[in-house]
Design a protein around this motif. Structure first.
Motif, mmCIF file in Angstrom:
data_model
loop_
_atom_site.group_PDB
_atom_site.id
_atom_site.type_symbol
_atom_site.label_atom_id
_atom_site.label_comp_id
_atom_site.label_asym_id
_atom_site.label_seq_id
_atom_site.Cartn_x
_atom_site.Cartn_y
_atom_site.Cartn_z
ATOM 1 N N LEU A 98 0.819 -1.204 0.000
ATOM 2 C CA LEU A 98 0.000 0.000 0.000
ATOM 3 C C LEU A 98 0.856 1.259 0.000
ATOM 4 O O LEU A 98 1.981 1.276 0.507
ATOM 5 C CB LEU A 98 -0.916 -0.003 1.223
ATOM 6 N N ASN A 99 0.305 2.325 -0.579
ATOM 7 C CA ASN A 99 0.984 3.621 -0.678
ATOM 8 C C ASN A 99 0.017 4.720 -0.278
ATOM 9 O O ASN A 99 -1.193 4.540 -0.309
ATOM 10 C CB ASN A 99 1.405 3.915 -2.117
ATOM 11 N N GLN A 100 0.585 5.882 0.038
ATOM 12 C CA GLN A 100 -0.225 7.086 0.107
ATOM 13 C C GLN A 100 -0.081 7.791 -1.257
ATOM 14 O O GLN A 100 -0.531 7.269 -2.260
ATOM 15 C CB GLN A 100 0.170 7.937 1.310
ATOM 16 N N PHE A 101 0.550 8.969 -1.291
ATOM 17 C CA PHE A 101 0.666 9.696 -2.550
ATOM 18 C C PHE A 101 2.031 9.525 -3.216
ATOM 19 O O PHE A 101 2.443 10.361 -4.019
ATOM 20 C CB PHE A 101 0.397 11.186 -2.331
ATOM 21 N N SER A 102 2.752 8.448 -2.910
ATOM 22 C CA SER A 102 3.997 8.188 -3.628
ATOM 23 C C SER A 102 3.670 7.865 -5.087
ATOM 24 O O SER A 102 2.512 7.620 -5.436
ATOM 25 C CB SER A 102 4.747 7.017 -2.990
ATOM 26 N N ASP A 103 4.693 7.827 -5.925
ATOM 27 C CA ASP A 103 4.442 7.527 -7.332
ATOM 28 C C ASP A 103 3.979 6.096 -7.549
ATOM 29 O O ASP A 103 3.494 5.767 -8.622
ATOM 30 C CB ASP A 103 5.684 7.816 -8.173
ATOM 31 N N GLY A 104 4.139 5.226 -6.556
ATOM 32 C CA GLY A 104 3.614 3.887 -6.776
ATOM 33 C C GLY A 104 4.100 2.810 -5.823
ATOM 34 O O GLY A 104 3.555 1.706 -5.814
ATOM 35 N N TYR A 105 5.117 3.111 -4.995
ATOM 36 C CA TYR A 105 5.671 2.099 -4.104
ATOM 37 C C TYR A 105 5.992 2.747 -2.760
ATOM 38 O O TYR A 105 6.274 3.943 -2.682
ATOM 39 C CB TYR A 105 6.910 1.449 -4.730
ATOM 40 N N PRO A 106 5.991 1.968 -1.680
ATOM 41 C CA PRO A 106 6.082 2.568 -0.347
ATOM 42 C C PRO A 106 7.414 3.231 -0.007
ATOM 43 O O PRO A 106 7.444 4.241 0.694
ATOM 44 C CB PRO A 106 5.818 1.382 0.594
ATOM 45 N N VAL A 107 8.538 2.655 -0.467
ATOM 46 C CA VAL A 107 9.858 3.109 -0.015
ATOM 47 C C VAL A 107 10.816 3.111 -1.202
ATOM 48 O O VAL A 107 10.789 2.198 -2.034
ATOM 49 C CB VAL A 107 10.412 2.188 1.102
ATOM 50 N N LEU A 108 11.678 4.134 -1.263
ATOM 51 C CA LEU A 108 12.732 4.189 -2.277
ATOM 52 C C LEU A 108 14.089 4.160 -1.589
ATOM 53 O O LEU A 108 14.333 4.921 -0.651
ATOM 54 C CB LEU A 108 12.606 5.468 -3.115
ATOM 55 N N VAL A 109 14.963 3.283 -2.048
ATOM 56 C CA VAL A 109 16.310 3.164 -1.483
ATOM 57 C C VAL A 109 17.338 3.488 -2.556
ATOM 58 O O VAL A 109 17.185 3.115 -3.726
ATOM 59 C CB VAL A 109 16.562 1.761 -0.891
ATOM 60 N N ILE A 110 18.388 4.203 -2.145
ATOM 61 C CA ILE A 110 19.554 4.486 -2.995
ATOM 62 C C ILE A 110 20.784 4.375 -2.115
ATOM 63 O O ILE A 110 20.760 4.774 -0.939
ATOM 64 C CB ILE A 110 19.480 5.894 -3.626
ATOM 65 N N SER A 111 21.870 3.848 -2.641
ATOM 66 C CA SER A 111 23.113 3.800 -1.874
ATOM 67 C C SER A 111 23.941 5.059 -2.115
ATOM 68 O O SER A 111 23.888 5.662 -3.196
ATOM 69 C CB SER A 111 23.937 2.565 -2.256
ATOM 70 N N GLN A 112 24.712 5.429 -1.101
ATOM 71 C CA GLN A 112 25.637 6.547 -1.258
ATOM 72 C C GLN A 112 26.652 6.242 -2.345
ATOM 73 O O GLN A 112 27.087 7.135 -3.077
ATOM 74 C CB GLN A 112 26.343 6.828 0.068
ATOM 75 N N ALA A 113 27.003 4.956 -2.483
ATOM 76 C CA ALA A 113 27.946 4.562 -3.529
ATOM 77 C C ALA A 113 27.403 4.891 -4.917
ATOM 78 O O ALA A 113 28.162 5.291 -5.814
ATOM 79 C CB ALA A 113 28.250 3.064 -3.422
ATOM 80 N N SER A 114 26.086 4.743 -5.107
ATOM 81 C CA SER A 114 25.493 5.066 -6.407
ATOM 82 C C SER A 114 25.613 6.553 -6.704
ATOM 83 O O SER A 114 25.931 6.950 -7.829
ATOM 84 C CB SER A 114 24.029 4.637 -6.436
ATOM 85 N N LEU A 115 25.335 7.387 -5.694
ATOM 86 C CA LEU A 115 25.458 8.829 -5.902
ATOM 87 C C LEU A 115 26.911 9.216 -6.160
ATOM 88 O O LEU A 115 27.197 10.037 -7.039
ATOM 89 C CB LEU A 115 24.924 9.599 -4.696
#
Length: 302
Positions: free
Chosen positions: A157-174
């Protein structure tokens, strides 16, 4: 679904051991984020994340795509209210426990039950954005589910996110992305551009995480005081033009999107440019996530 890491190999045998480097909540969709030290994990993601949204006179959501100035609206969560600040505006206080009339609004293809937040909030946002809009809050009784094409048997379930509950990104990716920006003669950007909820950092400096490891992980298990929270990566996050908006100035320039185009086209989403992974919550509702908690995961080789 994968079995729990704690039921099998333990942290020492996990392919990746990381930490929560930072946590972010975005109370009003497409406005600035709030960096927090801790956040309650709910079935729809982090507490208060995308709980409010700005809509036009037809009830259709608006974002930085149409109004880059939304990046300059800074929320702050207090005990009893949310305080919104923006350049040239007096602070707007929005009570956390009050709403007004029920309404129906549209986000992407979904018609969603919500509550209008009243004329004062509507006027504040309209004055700042220069067009007639209203602020609404998600109706917690409404069930807005992620696509089963990606979540399978799980109702996420989501509220007003684009479609999924949680977004994860690693500092290594940035860090890897900023190296590519530098090679093209462009300045580094902050994680705010990509609007994650959870940022993963290395458990030991220089060890474990490589750029975009989050793309390849089967299950994230986070050690909390209440037990192991388990979050499942399900879909790469396709990127719209919003990362081109400078969160400090609201100016738009193309170098972020142009650089992503050179190496982040993803066959899993028909060649769309992706950065970060969308997660669903398998276990851990009402657990408290905190910066510094250990995250362990194994690679997915499916």
């Amino acid at each position: 679904m994968s079995e729990s890491l704690s039921d099998t190999s333990g942290a020492a045998d996990a392919d990746v051991t990381a930490t929560i480097a930072s946590l972010w909540v975005y109370p009003v969709k497409s406005c600035a984020g709030v960096q927090v030290r801790e956040a309650l994990l709910t079935e729809t993601g982090l507490e208060f994340d995308r709980a409010w949204m700005v809509v036009d006179e037809q009830g259709v959501f608006v974002t930085q795509r149409e109004f880059p100035r939304m990046a300059l609206i800074q929320p702050q969560l207090k005990h009893h209210d949310m305080v919104l600040r923006a350049p040239g505006m007096l602070a707007l206080h929005v009570a956390l426990d009050q709403v007004e009339a029920p309404v129906r609004v549209q986000i992407w293809g979904d018609e969603v039950k919500a509550y209008d937040m009243g004329p004062i909030a509507a006027q504040w946002f309209s004055d700042f954005l220069g067009t007639r809009v209203r602020l609404v809050r998600f109706d917690p009784e409404h069930k807005r589910a992620s696509s089963r094409l990606w979540t399978g048997e799980v109702e996420a379930l989501n509220q007003f996110s684009d479609g999924y509950p949680v977004l994860v990104i690693s500092q290594a990716s940035l860090d890897g992305f900023n190296e590519k920006l530098a090679a093209r003669g462009s300045p580094a950007v902050g994680m705010e551009r990509f609007r994650p909820n959870i940022v993963l950092g290395n458990k030991v400096e220089g060890a474990d995480l490589s750029p975009h490891d989050e793309d390849r992980l089967d299950l994230l298990e986070i050690s909390t005081a209440q037990g192991a929270a388990r979050l499942k990566p399900v879909k790469p996050c396709p990127r719209c033009p919003i990362p081109n908006v400078d969160p400090l100035t609201a100016l738009v320039s193309p170098e972020v999107g142009d650089t992503l185009q050179t190496y982040r086209q993803d066959a899993r989403v028909n060649g769309a440019v992706t950065f970060g992974m969308n997660l669903i919550v398998l276990q851990g509702t009402d657990y408290l996530l905190e910066v510094g908690q250990t995250v362990k995961a194994n690679y997915c080789f499916a």
